[in-house]
Design a protein around this motif. Structure first.
Motif, mmCIF file in Angstrom:
data_model
loop_
_atom_site.group_PDB
_atom_site.id
_atom_site.type_symbol
_atom_site.label_atom_id
_atom_site.label_comp_id
_atom_site.label_asym_id
_atom_site.label_seq_id
_atom_site.Cartn_x
_atom_site.Cartn_y
_atom_site.Cartn_z
ATOM 1 N N ARG A 110 125.278 -25.358 31.189
ATOM 2 C CA ARG A 110 125.202 -26.322 30.120
ATOM 3 C C ARG A 110 126.536 -26.413 29.402
ATOM 4 N NH1 ARG A 110 120.759 -28.126 27.072
ATOM 5 N NH2 ARG A 110 121.556 -28.630 25.019
ATOM 6 N N VAL A 111 126.857 -27.584 28.906
ATOM 7 C CA VAL A 111 128.048 -27.734 28.078
ATOM 8 C C VAL A 111 127.692 -27.301 26.668
ATOM 9 C CG1 VAL A 111 129.759 -29.317 27.179
ATOM 10 C CG2 VAL A 111 128.819 -29.677 29.453
ATOM 11 N N TYR A 141 128.986 -33.381 26.125
ATOM 12 C CA TYR A 141 128.291 -32.357 25.346
ATOM 13 C C TYR A 141 127.029 -32.914 24.693
ATOM 14 C CZ TYR A 141 127.140 -29.434 21.362
ATOM 15 O OH TYR A 141 126.483 -28.681 20.444
ATOM 16 N N ALA A 142 125.983 -32.150 24.761
ATOM 17 C CA ALA A 142 124.764 -32.491 24.037
ATOM 18 C C ALA A 142 124.259 -31.214 23.382
ATOM 19 C CB ALA A 142 123.707 -33.051 24.977
ATOM 20 N N THR A 157 112.101 -21.616 24.465
ATOM 21 C CA THR A 157 112.829 -22.672 25.152
ATOM 22 C C THR A 157 114.298 -22.296 25.316
ATOM 23 O OG1 THR A 157 111.350 -24.327 24.234
ATOM 24 C CG2 THR A 157 113.472 -25.094 25.061
ATOM 25 N N LEU A 158 114.853 -21.744 24.266
ATOM 26 C CA LEU A 158 116.261 -21.354 24.322
ATOM 27 C C LEU A 158 116.465 -20.330 25.438
ATOM 28 C CD1 LEU A 158 119.066 -21.454 23.191
ATOM 29 C CD2 LEU A 158 118.418 -19.742 21.507
ATOM 30 N N ARG A 159 115.545 -19.394 25.490
ATOM 31 C CA ARG A 159 115.647 -18.352 26.502
ATOM 32 C C ARG A 159 115.540 -18.923 27.916
ATOM 33 N NH1 ARG A 159 115.880 -13.080 28.699
ATOM 34 N NH2 ARG A 159 117.240 -14.172 30.089
ATOM 35 N N TYR A 160 114.494 -19.702 28.105
ATOM 36 C CA TYR A 160 114.229 -20.233 29.443
ATOM 37 C C TYR A 160 115.198 -21.352 29.825
ATOM 38 C CZ TYR A 160 109.766 -17.852 30.052
ATOM 39 O OH TYR A 160 108.785 -16.911 30.204
ATOM 40 N N GLY A 161 115.756 -21.965 28.848
ATOM 41 C CA GLY A 161 116.629 -23.092 29.132
ATOM 42 C C GLY A 161 115.866 -24.391 29.323
ATOM 43 N N ARG A 162 114.570 -24.291 29.228
ATOM 44 C CA ARG A 162 113.785 -25.503 29.413
ATOM 45 C C ARG A 162 112.418 -25.332 28.773
ATOM 46 N NH1 ARG A 162 112.644 -27.370 35.418
ATOM 47 N NH2 ARG A 162 114.849 -27.848 35.305
ATOM 48 N N SER A 163 111.951 -26.370 28.146
ATOM 49 C CA SER A 163 110.619 -26.299 27.560
ATOM 50 C C SER A 163 109.610 -26.851 28.559
ATOM 51 C CB SER A 163 110.571 -27.119 26.281
ATOM 52 O OG SER A 163 110.540 -28.488 26.591
ATOM 53 N N SER A 191 123.227 -34.265 31.015
ATOM 54 C CA SER A 191 124.038 -33.163 30.522
ATOM 55 C C SER A 191 123.342 -32.433 29.391
ATOM 56 C CB SER A 191 125.412 -33.676 30.069
ATOM 57 O OG SER A 191 125.257 -34.618 29.049
ATOM 58 N N ALA A 192 122.291 -33.020 28.870
ATOM 59 C CA ALA A 192 121.503 -32.298 27.877
ATOM 60 C C ALA A 192 120.568 -31.322 28.571
ATOM 61 C CB ALA A 192 120.705 -33.272 27.021
ATOM 62 N N GLY A 193 120.621 -31.303 29.884
ATOM 63 C CA GLY A 193 119.816 -30.343 30.606
ATOM 64 C C GLY A 193 118.452 -30.875 30.988
ATOM 65 N N ILE A 194 118.227 -32.150 30.748
ATOM 66 C CA ILE A 194 116.932 -32.723 31.100
ATOM 67 C C ILE A 194 116.961 -33.104 32.570
ATOM 68 C CG2 ILE A 194 115.374 -34.644 30.680
ATOM 69 C CD1 ILE A 194 116.735 -34.545 27.785
#
Lengths: 333, 333
Positions: free
Chosen positions: A7-8, A53-54, B61-67, B141-144
């Motif tokens: 991630r950025v 970046y997000a 979510t922060l830990r897993y990187g995804r909700s 890039s927001a990881g979605i």
DNA sequence: CTGTTAGCGCTTTCAC
DNA sequence: GTGAAAGCGCTAACAG
């Protein structure tokens, strides 16, 4: 180009822009500490854009201890235009207050309330039905600050009842009372909407009492013309006959209209009918349906204010305005 | 009792139950590592209940990187029964897959897409309209992980078009073609619903071509009986007259019905009309409206599967079923 | 099974 | 303005 999986982060932006991470945070959040040169600000923004970046909402929420999400909990009943419009107005009202309004439909069989806490950290929950005590307690300890039950039916677990839903029924009754001595009420056959139906009926009742009219004749019917027709026969056969009908909403009103047609009768000559919601179909009904319409934007503002007050304390705007109710008079009554 | 402001954390539970934090985590997540005694498990659960522990979705979510949130992005257009039902079915379909479906209505003037990332970390976004390229890039890039545009109108930014919306129009046309030589189409006056309207019209067009009928006569009208009446006059005055009408949805169909009544005409004798959605009002219209109904549960399953496949990779269930479309034949056509 | 530890990405001190 | 460091609550990895 191998895809970059990482991630950025704001640190990346800081590195690229050649500034400190604190500066990045300041720029991105428009912190009041405006000790930042316009040049650096631009540099940061450019770097953020370049890197794509997000920010991470999860990290932000974890840090702050609260997100800016307001969760709307929709009950199980069918969602029509009325709820749809209300949702849009609420979205707008919360957006104005820098809150993101999202909606979850609590369909039977879907995730339980407790599962939702696992996914979302709302700052507030806005529900259309009262919570159970245990749910309310769970939310509290989950760090959710406010619980607002819109339509307080029994006081059970409800924090505040901020709607005068019975004003709707009252408006119906007052309009009909001008030319009808005996009123009837079409109560929905779906117990799930009782939170709405009961106060509306109460409104009709109290106006009847106030004007010295007999109690309204309440009938529960399904959305079928046949059922309506047989109820209509009963109403007209009564002594004195029931000729002014308040329906729970436009759909039930249109059912009565369909029942009348089936019997070869006509509104408002043989029986006057009045609905609620002013759904698009109401204007197209035959005859066009007289209906009660709520000022949804005002209702939404009121709810949003209530939530803000709970979140920020009483310093939020007072806005004691009671949303007005309007009668759209067409031909059916 | 002074109110305890600090959040109850999993560490508190561990302390109270006299176990390690890891154990708490295992118990609460039903980890496959079933090396946990039933006794300790009970002790942990009891402690959690006693303390009123609720996990923090943000930290998780922060830990897993995804909700496990799937965000449904509703366009700006009015929400009626059709969308309402679809939302409920989607909620159910995602719940079955252990995902929480929430909806955000992108009303004009509300928060921009980029503001929503600040609030939510969805695993996937399900939208009813194509994204702009920049929005899509931002989400990536927001990881979605997935971006699914349901109704691909122009290929613009859409990942997949998984609906055959033109099957709806085709079903309308096929039904009418049995007894009408010349078809008309009521196109909505609201450009926001073009994503739906265009493919439906295309379906009508292709069936006309296929059956050797002339091109459908397309008219854009608002939801007023008067506008419908004047269009009806034009249609009937044409040579050959246009007598079979496909409407964008039930509301526009009911507008045509109202227009016919205004002219003293009658469906289906003078003109046949067919809608889409089978809204509650359709059955109550005069005459009762023939309408096309989609298999919403199946559609929802299809969407949910598409999202799962994007999230988990292709090992998710195949489910190549094309949702069926059904005709609810009443009296108007 | 327990205890410890690191780290997810962000904000916010506290020096410099 | 910069840099370092702590901590939000959770999970996973590692030695005991």
């Amino acid at each position: 180009m191998a895809p970059r999986s990482r991630r950025v982060t704001s640190a990346d932006v800081a590195r690229d822009a050649g500034v400190s991470r604190a500066t990045v945070s300041f720029v991105l959040n428009n912190t009041a500490h405006q000790k930042i040169t316009d040049a650096t600000r631009q540099r940061v923004l450019a770097a953020a854009a370049k890197l794509g970046y997000a920010p991470s909402p999860a990290a932000r929420t974890l840090r702050y201890g609260r997100s800016d999400v307001v969760l709307g909990l929709l009950p199980d009943w069918p969602l029509g235009h009325a709820v749809g419009n209300l949702i849009q107005e609420l979205t707008l009202a919360f957006a104005k207050r820098n809150l993101t309004f999202v909606v979850h439909s609590s369909v039977r069989g879907a995730r339980s309330l407790s599962d939702i806490w696992k996914a979302l950290t709302p700052a507030a929950v806005l529900a259309f039905e009262p919570f159970t005590d245990s749910d309310a307690a769970a939310m509290r300890s989950a760090g959710i600050e406010v619980i607002v039950a819109l339509y307080d039916s029994s006081g059970l677990g409800a924090e505040a009842s901020i709607t005068s839903a019975n004003a709707i029924g009252a408006a119906q009754a007052r309009h009909l009372a001008a030319s009808h001595r005996r009123l009837g009420y079409v109560y929905p056959d779906d117990e799930r909407v009782a939170v709405f139906a009961r106060p509306r009926l109460d409104g009709v009742r109290s106006v009847c009492a106030e004007l010295g009219l007999p109690e309204p004749d309440v009938r529960t019917i399904p959305l079928t013309p046949d059922a309506a027709a047989s109820t209509i026969r009963t109403w007209l056969a009564a002594d004195p006959p029931v000729t002014g009908i308040c329906a729970f909403n436009d759909e039930f009103a249109m059912t009565v209209l369909a029942g009348l047609r089936k019997l070869g009768l006509e509104a408002p000559r043989d029986m006057a009918v009045i609905g609620v919601d002013d759904s698009p179909a109401a204007a197209l009904a035959c005859p066009p349906l007289t209906t009660v319409v709520e000022d949804l934007p005002a209702v939404a503002e009121l709810y949003a204010d209530t939530v803000m007050r709970a979140l920020d304390g009483p310093e939020a705007s007072a806005s004691p305005v009671e949303p007005r109710i309007r009668l759209e008079v067409r031909e059916s009554a």
